[in-house]
Scaffold this active site. Structure first.
Site: not given
Ligand code: GLU
Length: 477
Positions: A253, A249-251
């Site tokens: 990190g 997930s990008k959120r």
């Protein structure tokens, strides 16, 4: 057939995530494998999520990983502007057209009214309340300065259908879709609108993006159809997982391109590994240059099922890339990491680099691999135990004074001389040469595992230091 045009359309919300990089890579590979163009478009309409510096990071990550785009905000092209926030007027014009075509409508509902539509499960679906407004009513409200949004008018019944090149025929019941906002009250478009307008106006033939857009694509198709535009070909890509249950997930990190670069992964290795997250060439090769990937990229190699991001495999691949470097290349990449280690200023970094070249998978591990070399501290004497060479602390105690004597009189302290000189002694001392090297290596390093053998390390730290360390080891034996 029209020239293939693909695009990468990131939102500048932070660093370059490896999932995003994979989307960019496949779009790049598909375009290049088919003699087409690869376009970069910045999707910055959600100003609240905008992160300072993120756009530059997108440019640099793409260029560093070799994904050279043919058109983009910083290099221009015939279909610009390539930044959505600079295309506001274009979206306004097309939103009006879509309203005239019956595909969208003005909505003046207040926040309170929208909130009142929430059901007991917390779900809310817009009820088309403003669709009933007459043209005159709309005009009066707009003139009076009432804030409004523009919503898509989605049919209340029927099935939508389209073909995705990876997932096959996708059918979605219109009932499941909502009259989403296309233009917000500040005049900015949402992704739902901007992606369609831009992909069409930029002549994008193949839309390549993550599976999260698979189910909203019917909404976009309604717009293509309403405008009378040809729908693009859709290629949705499988999810990348962090493990069996969690998405990368990008959120949170996970898996940021720059982090991996800073940890000492080579860009070529990262991009190569990223390519394998959901795609394999026909011959299942794993190590490939970008050009080799272009030469063999085809959509039938893309898998439908999620792929798991496996750092162990990335490490292995990185190690392969490191081994394939010339020594000069390796040394220049390794230098910053060597300089961070405790041996900096004590021993010759180039010599250490020679020992490490075939022994590191990730450059960032260099300091921890060699910090101990800076000085010798008390260590566990059980390290002298070695069955094969028949050594232990007792053997070390008798062998070390003899080794010391020999080494004291060696003129040239290079690896070959040391190796030959000590090997010769095995017969006379009635031990295996392996025993001599084992004992010496432990005595001067205090480590069970070392990059390089005894004489390599002795030659690296030099005669004085070697003799000093032997004395130290004798003192604790
Ligand atoms: N801006 C969207 C994203 O970052 C792009 C999706 C697309 O490729 O259409 O997810």
């Amino acid at each position: 057939m029209a020239k293939v045009r693909t695009r990468f359309a990131p939102s500048p919300t932070g660093f370059m995530h490896l999932g995003g990089l994979r989307t960019a890579l496949y779009a790049f590979l598909y375009a290049k494998a088919n003699g087409g163009d690869f376009v970069l478009r910045i999707e910055d309409t959600d100003q609240q999520r905008f992160v300072e510096g993120a756009v530059d990071l997108i440019y640099s990550s793409l260029l560093e990983s070799g994904l050279k785009y043919d058109e983009g905000p910083d290099i221009g092209g015939n279909y610009g502007p390539y930044v959505q926030s600079e295309r506001k007027e274009i979206y306004a014009e097309y939103a009006k057209k879509l309203i005239d075509l019956g595909g969208a409508y003005y909505c003046f509902c207040s926040k309170e009214r929208l909130e009142s539509l929430t059901d007991e499960n917390g779900n809310r679906k817009y009820d088309k309340h403003c669709l009933k407004l007459s043209k005159e009513e709309v005009e009066t409200k707009i003139k009076a300065g009432e804030p409004y949004v523009i919503r898509q008018n989605i049919p209340t019944e029927g099935m939508s259908s389209y073909d995705d090149l990876i997932y096959g025929t996708i059918e979605v019941d219109y009932k499941e879709l909502e009259d989403n906002i296309l233009i917000k009250s500040d005049g900015m478009p949402t992704y739902n609108f901007a992606n369609v307008i831009d992909d069409h106006l930029m002549g994008i033939t193949h839309v390549i993006r993550g599976t999260e857009y698979l189910s909203s694509t019917p909404k976009y198709n309604l717009m293509y159809d309403a405008f009378g535009w040809e729908r693009p070909v859709y290629i949705h890509l499988p999810t990348i997982m962090k493990d069996a249950t969690r998405k990368l997930s990008k959120r949170y990190g996970d898996a940021n391109f720059d982090d991996f670069v800073n940890k000492g992964y080579l860009k070529e290795a990262i991009i190569n590994y990223v390519a394998l997250l959901g795609w394999a060439p026909k011959d299942n090769r794993e190590k490939m240059t970008l050009q080799e990937m272009i030469d063999c990229f085809s959509l039938d190699g893309i898998s439908k099922s999620p792929s798991i991001f496996d750092e162990v495999k990335l490490r292995w691949l990185n190690g392969e890339y490191i081994k394939a470097l010339t020594f000069e290349e390796f040394y220049s990449l390794a230098r910053p990491f060597l300089e961070k280690s405790k041996v900096n200023g004590i021993f010759d970094l180039e010599k250490i680099a020679k020992l490490l070249h075939n022994r590191v998978d990730v450059l960032g591990e260099i300091p921890e691999k060699i910090d101990w070399l800076a000085n010798l501290e008390t260590y566990d004497l059980a390290l002298f135990d070695n069955k094969k060479n028949k050594t232990n602390a007792e053997v070390a105690k008798t062998l070390l004074p003899k080794i010391k004597e020999v080494l004291s009189s060696v003129e040239s302290f290079d690896n070959d001389t040391l190796f030959a000189t000590l090997s010769e002694k095995a017969g006379e001392w009635e031990v295996k040469s392996g025993a001599i090297f084992w004992v010496l290596r432990i005595a001067i390093t205090g480590q069970g595992v070392t990059p390089g053998g005894a004489t390599e390390i002795a030659s690296l730290i030099g005669k004085d230091e070697t003799l000093k360390r032997i004395d130290f080891s004798l003192s604790i034996l």
